[in-house]
Every structure is written in C-alpha cells, then in structure tokens.
Design an enzyme around this catalytic site. Structure first.
Site, mmCIF file in Angstrom:
data_model
loop_
_atom_site.group_PDB
_atom_site.id
_atom_site.type_symbol
_atom_site.label_atom_id
_atom_site.label_comp_id
_atom_site.label_asym_id
_atom_site.label_seq_id
_atom_site.Cartn_x
_atom_site.Cartn_y
_atom_site.Cartn_z
ATOM 1 N N HIS A 253 -0.862 -2.384 -4.468
ATOM 2 C CA HIS A 253 -0.180 -3.143 -5.526
ATOM 3 C C HIS A 253 -0.113 -2.369 -6.840
ATOM 4 O O HIS A 253 -0.221 -2.934 -7.924
ATOM 5 C CB HIS A 253 -0.824 -4.508 -5.727
ATOM 6 N N GLU B 120 5.072 -12.188 1.488
ATOM 7 C CA GLU B 120 5.428 -11.162 0.509
ATOM 8 C C GLU B 120 6.696 -10.442 0.980
ATOM 9 O O GLU B 120 6.619 -9.482 1.748
ATOM 10 C CB GLU B 120 4.271 -10.189 0.333
ATOM 11 N N ARG C 176 0.802 -1.220 0.000
ATOM 12 C CA ARG C 176 0.000 0.000 0.000
ATOM 13 C C ARG C 176 0.844 1.282 0.000
ATOM 14 O O ARG C 176 1.925 1.323 0.594
ATOM 15 C CB ARG C 176 -0.927 0.011 1.222
ATOM 16 N N HIS D 220 3.175 -13.017 -4.775
ATOM 17 C CA HIS D 220 1.980 -13.014 -3.913
ATOM 18 C C HIS D 220 1.336 -14.402 -3.839
ATOM 19 O O HIS D 220 0.105 -14.510 -3.795
ATOM 20 C CB HIS D 220 0.978 -11.979 -4.444
ATOM 21 N N ASP E 295 -2.309 -9.489 8.470
ATOM 22 C CA ASP E 295 -2.079 -8.816 7.192
ATOM 23 C C ASP E 295 -1.132 -7.663 7.483
ATOM 24 O O ASP E 295 -1.495 -6.488 7.379
ATOM 25 C CB ASP E 295 -3.388 -8.315 6.586
#
Length: 346
Positions: A105, A311, A80, A176, A248
């Site tokens: 992304h 990631e 982000r 990803h 996350d």
C-alpha cells in the site's frame, strides 16, 4: 449533508465527518482524514439500519499500529510491490520495505493517514483531493488525485477516482473497506455467500507476491463462479489459502476493461445483498485473516474473518510483470476509474 467534528490525528490536525443520506434511509459517513469511508448504514429486510463496514471512532485510532486500513483510500499504489522496487523508463525506484522485504500500500507514509482537502460537496456527493509531490513515497512525478463518494437514491455507493501526473508513474487507487452485511459488530462473515466473476487468480509466492502465473479457479477452493459461503473452503489445505491464512488474493476479472459486475456478497440473516461493479481488471478479496481482538467503533471488538474487502485494482506487483495489465499512468494522461457498491434488500 451533516458535518461533525471527528477528532484529532497525531499531527494535531482536526478532521471532520461528512454524512450523506438518501430518501430510502441509507447513509454514509466519510472523513477528510484519509478520505475514509467510516460508516455505511443499510436497511435490512426488517427495516432496521445496520452499519455494514468496520471502522474506528477517531483519526488517531485509524493511525494505529494494526495496519487494518479500515475504509481507507489507498494510493499511490494499492497492494504489494515485490522487493519494494520497480524499473520505469530505465530508472529503478526504491520504496519502503514495510511488508517484510516488500512494499504494501505504498509504504509507511500512507495516503490514508493524511488529511485530504474537500474540493466539492453537494447533498449527495463529496470530493476529496490530495496533492502528492514528486518523490512522494518514492514514486516519480507530481500527482494531483481526487476521490469522490456519491450516494444515489437507488442505494448505490459510487466511488470515483481521478488523477493527473506530470511524469510517468504507477497509479492504482482503491478503497479498503471491510464489509459485513450482518453489521460491523456481528461476528465472522464466513456464513455469507460470495460470487466472483473470475476464471483465474494470480498465483503468489509465500510472501504473497505474484509469480506472474495466472491459475485457473476450476476445481479449487478459489472458485466462486457459483455463489457459495465464504467459509465453505477457507480452511482447505490448499497452498494459496495456507500462505494467505485464508483468502487474500487477486481475481482476474472478465470485464475486459468495461464497467461490469465483479462480485456479489449476500447475507441470509439480514437479507442484504451487495453487488460490486468496477472497470478495473482485478479485485483483491481479503477476509480479515489477521484481525485479532481489534477494538473498533462503538465498543465493537473485531475478530478474525469479521469483514471482507473488495479492493478493485490493477493486479498486485503489476509494475514488475509485463504480462499483467499496466498500472502506469503516463505523463498528461487522466487516470479515471469507478467502483460501485449496489445494495439490494431481500
């Protein structure tokens, strides 16, 4: 290497699927559509092959509205950017607001929705290339990028990235893939165990944009310095977990810019262990919190928490935080980084 037709994307372009296999029975299938890791077959403790990454059966499904990014190569900037804008060399650049008011992304015209050029291929390695013109996705500079997938005889999947730019620009490429060591169609990963080599994680606001603060994992559900089941603390009433609906978040790795082990995922059921190595400063752990009856490959239906992403990256929103490791690639410099997924059979 085996080459097969993979299907047609929404632009009418036909894509291929390239399969590499080593002598131990491990194999990967990657597509020129999105330079995507489509499947990853690993032998479990009983010698049975399990496909341990989530995916779809055709390019058009990868382009679907769900925004899963299964197996995707993400660029120019993974993760982000707050306010979908950043300032570089005295100029402000505005990006797509595709995640609320923020950029995720890199915007709507994802690199993972494009067909990449095969620039090199051997029995154990394939290199995909993409030309990104000045202004692509709102970013400055012309970028020529490559991602290489290599499968070694000792069961390592090596993903290497290289890029050059003719202007200063953010570059933060990642893969990803969603991993499930019991098999992509086996249900949630919450019983699998996780270790992360990080003492801190990046605090975020309610939109998952970093505040600039690094919070210690000590005494929190974010502490994976000792291996524990992914699901042990995932439902705890802890602000970061509530805002992310699970994990996350970006962990700040202790590798000090050197190539080192960053995380380990293990399954007692399959007997498979996966070690993640990187030279990047951060790793975003995402536990598939928004998967909801997602129709995947080979008639699989993916539910919440059915995969976990690793990631490897520069920190989210690094372009807007001077105290974060810089994600800016300078004019003429070589952007080069590597991530390995090493598989061990128990």
């Amino acid at each position: 290497m085996k080459i097969a037709d993979f299907g047609v994307n929404r632009k009418g372009e036909t894509s291929k699927l390239y399969t590499l296999e080593n002598g131990g029975g491990m194999e990967i299938a990657v597509s020129d559509f999105g330079a995507t890791l489509h499947s990853l077959m690993v032998l479990d403790r009983r010698g049975i092959k399990r496909d341990v990454v989530l995916g779809y059966d055709s390019p058009s499904e990868y382009e679907g509205p769900s925004g899963t990014f299964f197996g995707a190569t993400v660029g120019r900037n993974a993760n982000r950017i707050g306010g979908a804008a950043f300032c570089l060399n005295g100029r402000t650049y505005h990006l797509d607001q595709n995640d609320g008011r923020n950029n995720l992304h890199s915007g709507f015209d994802f690199w993972s929705f494009r067909r990449w050029e095969v620039r090199e291929s051997t029995a154990d390695r394939i290199v995909f290339g993409l030309h990104s013109p000045d202004g692509d996705q709102g970013f400055p500079g012309t970028v020529d990028a490559e991602v290489a997938y290599q499968l070694t005889e000792d069961n390592r999947l090596v993903i290497s990235y290289r890029a050059r730019t003719d202007e200063d620009t953010p570059l933060n490429l990642t893969n990803h893939s969603y991993f499930n060591l019991n098999g992509h169609d086996s249900g949630p990963v919450l019983g699998q165990t996780l270790w992360i080599d990080g003492d801190y994680f990046t605090e975020t606001d309610e939109e998952l944009i970093p505040t600039g603060m690094l919070l210690p994992v000590e005494g929190t559900p974010m502490d994976f310095r000792k291996e524990k089941p992914i699901g042990q603390d995932i439902r705890k009433d802890y602000p970061a977990l509530v805002m992310g609906k699970g994990y996350d978040h970006n962990w700040c790795l202790k590798n000090q810019g050197k190539f080192a082990k960053a995380a380990v995922l293990s399954s007692a059921d399959s007997g498979i262990t996966m070690e993640v190595y990187t030279d990047l400063p951060g790793i975003q752990i995402y536990t598939g919190n928004y998967l909801n009856q997602e129709k995947g490959k080979k008639n699989a239906v993916y539910m919440e928490n059915q995969g976990i992403c690793f990631e490897t990256q520069y920190f989210p929103d690094a372009v807007n935080h001077k105290n974060f490791p810089s994600s800016i690639c300078r004019k003429g410099e070589l952007y080069q980084t590597k991530t390995e997924f090493r598989f061990v059979k128990g």
